[in-house]
Design a protein around this motif. Structure first.
Motif, PDB file in Angstrom:
ATOM      1  N   GLU A   1      77.274  65.758  83.072  1.00 31.95           N
ATOM      2  CA  GLU A   1      77.008  66.956  82.293  1.00 31.95           C
ATOM      3  C   GLU A   1      75.564  66.930  81.792  1.00 31.95           C
ATOM      4  O   GLU A   1      75.157  66.014  81.102  1.00 31.95           O
ATOM      5  N   GLY A   2      74.793  67.950  82.181  1.00 35.29           N
ATOM      6  CA  GLY A   2      73.382  67.920  81.827  1.00 35.29           C
ATOM      7  C   GLY A   2      72.998  68.912  80.756  1.00 35.29           C
ATOM      8  O   GLY A   2      71.830  69.003  80.394  1.00 35.29           O
ATOM      9  N   CYS A   3      73.985  69.659  80.239  1.00 34.95           N
ATOM     10  CA  CYS A   3      73.643  70.759  79.350  1.00 34.95           C
ATOM     11  C   CYS A   3      72.899  70.277  78.105  1.00 34.95           C
ATOM     12  O   CYS A   3      71.859  70.807  77.745  1.00 34.95           O
ATOM     13  N   SER A   4      73.436  69.250  77.446  1.00 34.40           N
ATOM     14  CA  SER A   4      72.814  68.843  76.185  1.00 34.40           C
ATOM     15  C   SER A   4      71.421  68.291  76.429  1.00 34.40           C
ATOM     16  O   SER A   4      70.485  68.593  75.683  1.00 34.40           O
ATOM     17  N   PHE A   5      71.261  67.507  77.492  1.00 33.38           N
ATOM     18  CA  PHE A   5      69.937  66.934  77.725  1.00 33.38           C
ATOM     19  C   PHE A   5      68.930  68.012  78.131  1.00 33.38           C
ATOM     20  O   PHE A   5      67.767  67.963  77.750  1.00 33.38           O
ATOM     21  N   ALA A   6      69.406  68.999  78.897  1.00 32.73           N
ATOM     22  CA  ALA A   6      68.511  70.085  79.279  1.00 32.73           C
ATOM     23  C   ALA A   6      68.012  70.826  78.049  1.00 32.73           C
ATOM     24  O   ALA A   6      66.813  71.094  77.901  1.00 32.73           O
ATOM     25  N   ILE A   7      68.930  71.143  77.125  1.00 30.82           N
ATOM     26  CA  ILE A   7      68.523  71.891  75.937  1.00 30.82           C
ATOM     27  C   ILE A   7      67.626  71.038  75.046  1.00 30.82           C
ATOM     28  O   ILE A   7      66.619  71.519  74.528  1.00 30.82           O
ATOM     29  N   LEU A   8      67.982  69.762  74.881  1.00 30.18           N
ATOM     30  CA  LEU A   8      67.153  68.895  74.037  1.00 30.18           C
ATOM     31  C   LEU A   8      65.733  68.813  74.583  1.00 30.18           C
ATOM     32  O   LEU A   8      64.759  68.856  73.836  1.00 30.18           O
ATOM     33  N   PHE A   9      65.623  68.743  75.908  1.00 25.29           N
ATOM     34  CA  PHE A   9      64.294  68.646  76.513  1.00 25.29           C
ATOM     35  C   PHE A   9      63.475  69.899  76.236  1.00 25.29           C
ATOM     36  O   PHE A   9      62.314  69.832  75.846  1.00 25.29           O
ATOM     37  N   LEU A  10      64.113  71.059  76.377  1.00 24.32           N
ATOM     38  CA  LEU A  10      63.391  72.307  76.104  1.00 24.32           C
ATOM     39  C   LEU A  10      63.121  72.475  74.605  1.00 24.32           C
ATOM     40  O   LEU A  10      62.125  73.085  74.216  1.00 24.32           O
ATOM     41  N   ASN A  11      64.001  71.921  73.759  1.00 27.65           N
ATOM     42  CA  ASN A  11      63.740  71.907  72.307  1.00 27.65           C
ATOM     43  C   ASN A  11      62.400  71.251  72.021  1.00 27.65           C
ATOM     44  O   ASN A  11      61.592  71.735  71.235  1.00 27.65           O
ATOM     45  N   VAL A  12      62.172  70.122  72.680  1.00 27.05           N
ATOM     46  CA  VAL A  12      60.942  69.380  72.432  1.00 27.05           C
ATOM     47  C   VAL A  12      59.744  70.151  72.976  1.00 27.05           C
ATOM     48  O   VAL A  12      58.648  70.073  72.428  1.00 27.05           O
ATOM     49  N   LEU A  13      59.962  70.937  74.034  1.00 29.12           N
ATOM     50  CA  LEU A  13      58.857  71.691  74.622  1.00 29.12           C
ATOM     51  C   LEU A  13      58.552  72.977  73.859  1.00 29.12           C
ATOM     52  O   LEU A  13      57.539  73.624  74.109  1.00 29.12           O
ATOM     53  N   THR A  14      59.448  73.356  72.931  1.00 29.99           N
ATOM     54  CA  THR A  14      59.314  74.652  72.259  1.00 29.99           C
ATOM     55  C   THR A  14      57.937  74.902  71.629  1.00 29.99           C
ATOM     56  O   THR A  14      57.359  75.974  71.826  1.00 29.99           O
ATOM     57  N   PRO A  15      57.383  73.941  70.881  1.00 22.63           N
ATOM     58  CA  PRO A  15      56.063  74.221  70.303  1.00 22.63           C
ATOM     59  C   PRO A  15      55.020  74.545  71.362  1.00 22.63           C
ATOM     60  O   PRO A  15      54.176  75.423  71.169  1.00 22.63           O
ATOM     61  N   LEU A  16      55.129  73.864  72.498  1.00 23.87           N
ATOM     62  CA  LEU A  16      54.182  74.108  73.588  1.00 23.87           C
ATOM     63  C   LEU A  16      54.355  75.513  74.157  1.00 23.87           C
ATOM     64  O   LEU A  16      53.375  76.237  74.377  1.00 23.87           O
ATOM     65  N   ILE A  17      55.616  75.894  74.374  1.00 27.91           N
ATOM     66  CA  ILE A  17      55.888  77.232  74.902  1.00 27.91           C
ATOM     67  C   ILE A  17      55.361  78.282  73.928  1.00 27.91           C
ATOM     68  O   ILE A  17      54.709  79.253  74.320  1.00 27.91           O
ATOM     69  N   ASP A  18      55.637  78.078  72.639  1.00 33.64           N
ATOM     70  CA  ASP A  18      55.162  79.025  71.627  1.00 33.64           C
ATOM     71  C   ASP A  18      53.649  79.155  71.674  1.00 33.64           C
ATOM     72  O   ASP A  18      53.096  80.239  71.558  1.00 33.64           O
ATOM     73  N   ARG A  19      52.992  78.040  71.852  1.00 37.36           N
ATOM     74  CA  ARG A  19      51.549  78.033  71.824  1.00 37.36           C
ATOM     75  C   ARG A  19      50.961  78.871  72.954  1.00 37.36           C
ATOM     76  O   ARG A  19      49.950  79.558  72.781  1.00 37.36           O
ATOM     77  N   PHE A  20      51.617  78.836  74.112  1.00 36.13           N
ATOM     78  CA  PHE A  20      51.044  79.543  75.256  1.00 36.13           C
ATOM     79  C   PHE A  20      51.546  80.968  75.396  1.00 36.13           C
ATOM     80  O   PHE A  20      51.047  81.715  76.223  1.00 36.13           O
ATOM     81  N   THR A  21      52.568  81.345  74.628  1.00 42.33           N
ATOM     82  CA  THR A  21      53.079  82.703  74.800  1.00 42.33           C
ATOM     83  C   THR A  21      52.830  83.588  73.584  1.00 42.33           C
ATOM     84  O   THR A  21      53.251  84.737  73.580  1.00 42.33           O
ATOM     85  N   THR A  22      52.158  83.055  72.579  1.00 39.87           N
ATOM     86  CA  THR A  22      51.907  83.879  71.400  1.00 39.87           C
ATOM     87  C   THR A  22      51.048  85.073  71.781  1.00 39.87           C
ATOM     88  O   THR A  22      50.076  84.950  72.526  1.00 39.87           O
ATOM     89  N   LYS A  23      51.425  86.224  71.233  1.00 37.94           N
ATOM     90  CA  LYS A  23      50.696  87.439  71.584  1.00 37.94           C
ATOM     91  C   LYS A  23      49.310  87.436  70.960  1.00 37.94           C
ATOM     92  O   LYS A  23      49.116  86.948  69.848  1.00 37.94           O
ATOM     93  N   LYS A  24      48.398  88.045  71.695  1.00 31.82           N
ATOM     94  CA  LYS A  24      47.054  88.189  71.156  1.00 31.82           C
ATOM     95  C   LYS A  24      47.062  89.363  70.180  1.00 31.82           C
ATOM     96  O   LYS A  24      47.533  90.442  70.541  1.00 31.82           O
ATOM     97  N   PRO A  25      46.568  89.174  68.971  1.00 35.42           N
ATOM     98  CA  PRO A  25      46.531  90.316  68.053  1.00 35.42           C
ATOM     99  C   PRO A  25      45.653  91.420  68.614  1.00 35.42           C
ATOM    100  O   PRO A  25      44.668  91.158  69.300  1.00 35.42           O
TER     101      PRO A  25
END
Lengths: 332, 213
Positions: A293-317
């Motif tokens: 079962e990979g669900c929990s590990f998949a989500i945990l991994f993306l949890n850790v990547l969240t700040p990075l994703i936020d950083r690159f997808t923030t809208k330009k004012p």
């Protein structure tokens, strides 16, 4: 001595109907069908696990905040949600202390030590589940057969641990069994019917955004369609899209775990990236690793990547220009 | 720069005020990697102490001879000599420990505690002080790694030095013996020790104030 808050211009709306407490209450309401299904299929032991997990989650939060002289935030109900989700991730005959230890780990180690609600870098319930999984693998894998409608498990079914729908070579479950939850597994992840009910409630109440669950489930479906080429057929066993969508922790993960506000991206594109990433990692772990079962590990991994994703997808004012060389700015 | 350092303060400095594991957070690689059993942790700590004392001793002796520009290679040669001695001694006399510590014995050569002490202490202080510093730092490291490995062995195996401590019904927490368990446990110990250190410092300030009154 505290610095005064800097107030930025612009309209500031505050909707008093939306508070942490209200959101968490909605999540608890959405989890109730699943709790009922868990008790229906796994009887008294499931109820015991849920009660122990919720009480110890609340107790852990209260004790920690008292000890560290912080304002006690037990009333925001987030610890209830954490405790309940953790209990859903335990097998029915897990000992009661496993639920208690899990709740303590989730609340103190993952949430409070990183600054309490809103500061945790991973979903507390999932991280605790991963720790329990790595610590007491035997106890966490001891899945029992569901015994619908019976309070106590029949003696024969109680003692044996059986293979879950995802264990290789045990693919003999019908779609209806998978959908209603009449399969061995963690107490809260088997009943897809109840989980979907709760998920739809959260979507209607706009507590969660559609992007993460839809892109998560969609990615898994597409990945399995490419790999197996069949939507559903009885002969293909577990090797088809529907069987994979309805087994394991995918549904509970997509609706209740991956959508956690704190540990998922804030932008729309970011949420889509999160869902697609979770789906891809779940596919990879389920298919190519020794973990069933990979669900929990998949989500945990993306949890850790969240700040990075936020950083690159923030809208330009609007009207924002990249600051040029400081010398030029000084002139202007 | 303070010139007057008493042997006592230099010795205590390594164990408490600048404990390499809990205060300087140096030498994390061996600390995390071999702290799965008290015996291993103790062995690692004492082996490092040996190297630390002797490398400090030799470097302090040579501190006025080694040219500044080549001091790092010179330190490495000195340290590597003693690490080789430890490695061969362990292989000859405690082969079981040598086997379980494996690559981490040769890796003492690049242990940053030893480098830090050579660079910041032994190359500037007298021989006697440097030996004391090496001993204090080494014992501080031994204390830290033993404490960490005691916690991990107790939780992960229910034993201490191989002797069953926890009751029969105790289900060992396997993650404590794995790498993530090492990080988590080290973090928890750091929290406890820093909190205790702060509490002690507070009490000292209070006492000083009371004495003034």
């Amino acid at each position: 001595m505290q610095k005064k808050l800097i107030v930025s211009p612009g309209p500031h709306l505050h909707n008093h109907a939306v508070s942490t407490q209200r959101i968490m209450l909605d999540v608890v309401i959405a989890l109730l069908p699943t709790a009922a299904a868990a008790v229906w299929f796994f009887g008294g032991s499931a109820l015991m696990l849920m009660i122990v997990a919720v009480i110890s989650a609340i107790a852990a939060e209260y004790v920690y905040q008292k000890l560290t002289h912080q304002p006690v935030t037990v009333s925001d109900m987030s610890s209830v949600v954490t405790g309940l989700l953790l209990a859903f991730n335990l097998p029915a005959n897990a000992p009661w202390w496993l639920a208690a230890v899990g709740s303590f780990l989730a609340i103190i180690l993952i949430k409070q030590l990183f600054g309490g609600i809103g500061q945790n870098f991973m979903n507390p319930a999932l991280a605790a589940r991963a720790i329990l999984m790595l610590s007491w693998t035997g106890l966490m894998a001891a899945n029992v057969l569901p015994h619908a409608g019976q309070w106590v498990a029949p003696l024969a079914a109680d003692a044996v641990s059986v293979a879950t729908p995802l264990t290789h070579g045990a693919e003999g479950f019908t779609l209806w069994q998978l959908f209603s939850g009449d399969v061995p597994g963690m107490i809260g992840e088997t009943s897809k019917l109840a989980l979907l009910l709760g998920g739809v409630y959260l979507l209607i109440r706009k507590v969660i955004d559609w992007r993460i669950p839809v892109s998560f489930l969609g990615t898994v479906a597409i990945a399995y369609f490419i790999q197996t080429g069949t939507l559903y057929s009885v002969e293909s066993g577990a090797h088809n899209v529907l069987y994979q969508l309805l087994s394991g922790g995918l549904i509970i993960g997509a609706f209740f775990m991956a959508t956690d506000y704190v540990t998922s991206p804030i932008t729309g594109i970011g949420k889509l990236i999160m869902g697609v990433g979770c789906g891809l990692f779940l596919f990879v772990i389920r298919e190519f690793s020794s973990y069933p079962e990979g669900c929990s590990f998949a989500i945990l991994f993306l949890n850790v990547l969240t700040p990075l994703i936020d950083r690159f997808t923030t809208k330009k004012p609007f009207g924002f220009e990249k600051p040029t060389a400081p010398a030029k700015e000084a002139k202007a | 720069m303070k010139q007057k350092k008493s042997i006592g303060t230099v010795f205590k400095n390594g164990i408490f005020a600048e404990n390499p594991t809990f205060r300087l957070v140096l030498g994390m690689c061996p600390t995390l990697a071999v702290s799965t059993a008290v015996f291993q942790g103790l062995g690692m700590g004492l082996a490092t102490t040996f190297v630390l004392v002797f490398s400090n001793f030799v470097i302090a002796l040579l501190r006025n001879i080694i040219p500044d520009k080549v001091r790092i290679p010179a330190f490495i040669v000195v340290i590597a000599t003693f690490v080789t001695i430890v490695d061969l001694m362990l292989k000859a006399f405690i082969p079981s420990l040598s086997e379980s510590l494996g690559i981490f014995i040769p890796l003492i050569v690049v242990n940053c505690i030893i480098f830090a002490r050579a660079e910041s202490f032994a190359s500037k202080n007298s021989v006697l002080l440097s030996i004391t510093d090496g001993l204090g730092m080494g014992l501080g490291f031994t204390l830290g790694i033993s404490l960490l490995s005691a916690c991990r062995e107790l939780l992960g195996n229910g034993t201490l030095l191989g002797i069953q401590v926890m009751p029969e019904s105790f289900q060992p927490m396997a993650i404590a013996l794995r790498p993530p368990g090492g990080f988590i446990m080290l973090g928890i110990l750091l929290i406890i020790i820093n909190a205790a250190g702060k509490a002690i410092a507070k009490r000292k300030v209070m006492k000083a104030k009371e004495a003034e009154l």
